[in-house]
Design an enzyme around this catalytic site. Structure first.
Site, PDB file in Angstrom:
ATOM      1  N   GLY A 158     -11.974  36.069  30.916  1.00  0.00           N
ATOM      2  CA  GLY A 158     -10.630  35.799  31.697  1.00  0.00           C
ATOM      3  C   GLY A 158      -9.878  35.429  30.247  1.00  0.00           C
ATOM      4  O   GLY A 158      -8.412  35.837  30.305  1.00  0.00           O
ATOM      5  N   THR A 181     -19.428  46.291  18.971  1.00  0.00           N
ATOM      6  CA  THR A 181     -20.644  46.708  19.684  1.00  0.00           C
ATOM      7  C   THR A 181     -20.702  45.935  21.109  1.00  0.00           C
ATOM      8  O   THR A 181     -20.514  44.864  21.444  1.00  0.00           O
ATOM      9  CB  THR A 181     -21.985  46.431  19.152  1.00  0.00           C
ATOM     10  OG1 THR A 181     -21.930  46.927  17.771  1.00  0.00           O
ATOM     11  CG2 THR A 181     -23.075  46.969  19.915  1.00  0.00           C
ATOM     12  N   CYS A 204     -12.190  24.134  32.727  1.00  0.00           N
ATOM     13  CA  CYS A 204     -11.800  24.102  31.226  1.00  0.00           C
ATOM     14  C   CYS A 204     -11.267  22.944  30.730  1.00  0.00           C
ATOM     15  O   CYS A 204     -10.926  22.714  29.656  1.00  0.00           O
ATOM     16  CB  CYS A 204     -10.928  25.437  31.230  1.00  0.00           C
ATOM     17  SG  CYS A 204     -11.448  26.960  31.728  1.00  0.00           S
ATOM     18  N   ASN A 256      -6.510  28.308  40.314  1.00  0.00           N
ATOM     19  CA  ASN A 256      -7.901  27.770  40.063  1.00  0.00           C
ATOM     20  C   ASN A 256      -8.214  26.535  40.643  1.00  0.00           C
ATOM     21  O   ASN A 256      -9.312  26.168  41.084  1.00  0.00           O
ATOM     22  CB  ASN A 256      -8.375  28.202  38.756  1.00  0.00           C
ATOM     23  CG  ASN A 256      -7.525  27.387  37.867  1.00  0.00           C
ATOM     24  OD1 ASN A 256      -6.250  27.406  37.812  1.00  0.00           O
ATOM     25  ND2 ASN A 256      -8.158  26.508  36.839  1.00  0.00           N
ATOM     26  N   GLN A 299      -9.811  33.952  39.582  1.00  0.00           N
ATOM     27  CA  GLN A 299     -10.270  33.397  40.778  1.00  0.00           C
ATOM     28  C   GLN A 299     -10.272  34.505  41.991  1.00  0.00           C
ATOM     29  O   GLN A 299     -10.960  34.341  43.224  1.00  0.00           O
ATOM     30  CB  GLN A 299      -9.404  32.205  41.061  1.00  0.00           C
ATOM     31  CG  GLN A 299      -9.803  31.219  39.996  1.00  0.00           C
ATOM     32  CD  GLN A 299     -11.135  30.593  40.175  1.00  0.00           C
ATOM     33  OE1 GLN A 299     -11.842  30.455  41.279  1.00  0.00           O
ATOM     34  NE2 GLN A 299     -11.739  30.088  38.887  1.00  0.00           N
ATOM     35  N   SER A 317     -13.150  38.197  35.370  1.00  0.00           N
ATOM     36  CA  SER A 317     -14.240  37.498  34.585  1.00  0.00           C
ATOM     37  C   SER A 317     -15.443  37.536  35.392  1.00  0.00           C
ATOM     38  O   SER A 317     -15.437  37.191  36.591  1.00  0.00           O
ATOM     39  CB  SER A 317     -14.048  35.850  33.970  1.00  0.00           C
ATOM     40  OG  SER A 317     -15.139  35.384  33.492  1.00  0.00           O
ATOM     41  N   ALA A 318     -16.508  37.981  34.761  1.00  0.00           N
ATOM     42  CA  ALA A 318     -18.014  38.284  35.735  1.00  0.00           C
ATOM     43  C   ALA A 318     -18.390  37.154  36.203  1.00  0.00           C
ATOM     44  O   ALA A 318     -19.076  37.153  37.485  1.00  0.00           O
ATOM     45  CB  ALA A 318     -18.737  38.807  34.919  1.00  0.00           C
ATOM     46  N   HIS A 319     -18.235  35.876  35.695  1.00  0.00           N
ATOM     47  CA  HIS A 319     -19.132  34.676  35.905  1.00  0.00           C
ATOM     48  C   HIS A 319     -18.498  33.889  37.171  1.00  0.00           C
ATOM     49  O   HIS A 319     -19.250  33.061  37.794  1.00  0.00           O
ATOM     50  CB  HIS A 319     -19.602  33.773  34.914  1.00  0.00           C
ATOM     51  CG  HIS A 319     -18.269  33.035  34.489  1.00  0.00           C
ATOM     52  ND1 HIS A 319     -18.255  31.621  34.717  1.00  0.00           N
ATOM     53  CD2 HIS A 319     -17.274  33.090  33.664  1.00  0.00           C
ATOM     54  CE1 HIS A 319     -17.047  31.207  34.403  1.00  0.00           C
ATOM     55  NE2 HIS A 319     -16.454  32.009  33.665  1.00  0.00           N
TER      56      HIS A 319
END
Length: 382
Positions: free
Chosen positions: A72, A236, A324, A150, A178, A198-200
């Site tokens: 994110g 990559t 954060c 969030n 979120q 964001s994946a997590h």
């Protein structure tokens, strides 16, 4: 040893076993660099393209509008910095309750000559659309408003704001970190130009996300180099991360209806028990117009950091707000923006659920809160 009750799912989520299983082959079996021209590499490239399609479908986007990032924060930086670069300065509109990835990027851009207007919210964290309209100038090139907060969970009227931006020929970006898979998102119907994920946050791996960029909105590469991501972000590819992200999104979308209804039920159960059983407590954010799993409480005459430490000793993981900024000494900018006193800001605990939490576990958490809050209040009276 007590079994951990994890109530900090807004900070991060447990990676699903199915996600880990999907990722594993890309570490030691399908490990080829996707940029190679031989079949071994091209097979991996094909799997990345399949994953990109899955991610695109989750927000009704086109595959070539999905750009993989590290999460994110990078996505937010990309959207704001490259919009400013292509519009040669000008004016941005955002809100005072955005994630630091937006606010600190805006501060950086101000140092380069970009003008920024930070919109106030009401006491529940709701943005008034008319305030956005009134802030628009002739040189406004971007409006960035998060889909849902969030810290306090309040959901914003992003479709109405995006429609206004479109009418004024202004780009609209939303930080949906979120909200992604927790709320209905359709970038075409909602006229969203850019969107961060964001994946997590959805039971996927850390270190991967995507930025949706509507075709034609941005053309300058964010990272120069080998030409990956259609030449927009070189480097990559994080193949295992991309595969895991797509798997997590697929699962989240497939069980979305049950998961959300379950989380809302648990959320409301927790809110009701806390507000009725702990005197001088308050819910932060909108009571109804909030994320399915978010509960933010402030307690009078209580030090939130001490309360979180006490909960930790009882096997409960909670937070003061944004993960954060949890180690920073200043109080939450979100809670300040909605008008909370310093006392209430420092007496805040955020509990964010998932569908696996039980009412029995919530009962235990509330019993701990009742006992701990009472004990802390006694100490302040001594």
């Amino acid at each position: 040893m007590k079994k951990t009750i994890y109530l900090d799912n807004a900070a991060t989520t447990k990676t699903r076993p199915e996600v880990v299983e999907a990722m594993l082959p890309y570490f030691d079996i399908r490990y080829a660099n996707p940029s190679g021209i031989y079949a071994f590499s091209q097979n991996v490239k094909h799997e990345i393209n399949k994953a990109r399609k899955t991610l695109a479908l989750s927000i009704n986007a086109n595959e070539d509008e999905i750009f993989i990032t590290s999460g994110g924060t990078e996505s937010d930086n990309w959207a704001l910095k490259m919009s400013a670069h292509e519009h040669k300065g000008g004016h941005i509109i955002t809100t005072k309750i955005e994630h630091h990835a937006i606010l600190r990027t805006c501060k950086y851009l101000e140092n380069t000559g970009v003008e920024v207007t930070y919109i106030d919210t009401d006491e529940y964290g709701n943005v008034n659309v008319s305030d956005i309209v009134n802030a628009i100038r002739k040189n406004t090139f971007l409006i960035s408003v998060m889909t849902a907060n969030n810290e306090i969970g309040t959901i914003q009227p992003i479709e109405r704001i995006a429609n206004i931006a479109k009418q004024k020929n202004i780009l609209f970006h939303t930080d949906a970190v979120q909200a992604y898979t927790n709320l209905s998102i359709d970038v075409k119907r909602q006229n969203i130009d850019m969107l961060s994920t964001s994946a997590h946050k959805i039971c996927g791996p850390k270190g991967v996300g995507f930025l949706y960029i509507r075709k034609g909105c941005l053309s300058t590469p964010f990272i120069n180099g080998g030409g990956q991501e259609n030449g927009m972000r070189a480097g990559t590819e994080n193949v295992a991360g991309i595969i895991g992200f797509a798997k997590a999104a697929q699962i989240a979308m497939s069980n979305k209806r049950y998961r959300i209804s379950r989380e809302i039920e648990l959320r409301n159960y927790l809110i009701n028990k806390v507000l009725t059983q702990i005197p001088q407590s308050r819910l932060n954010g909108s009571a109804r117009n909030r994320l399915p799993n978010n509960c933010s409480f402030s307690f009078y005459n209580v030090d939130g950091a001490t309360l979180i430490a006490m909960l930790d000793e009882q096997g409960i993981c909670a937070s003061a707000g944004s993960a954060c900024s949890s180690k920073e000494k200043e109080g939450s900018h979100v809670l300040k923006a909605i008008g909370l006193s310093d006392e209430l800001i420092h007496g805040t605990v955020r509990l964010t659920l998932n569908e696996e939490i039980t009412k029995g576990q919530i009962d235990y958490v509330v019993s701990c809160l009742i006992k701990d809050v009472k004990e802390l209040r006694k100490l302040t009276q001594m």
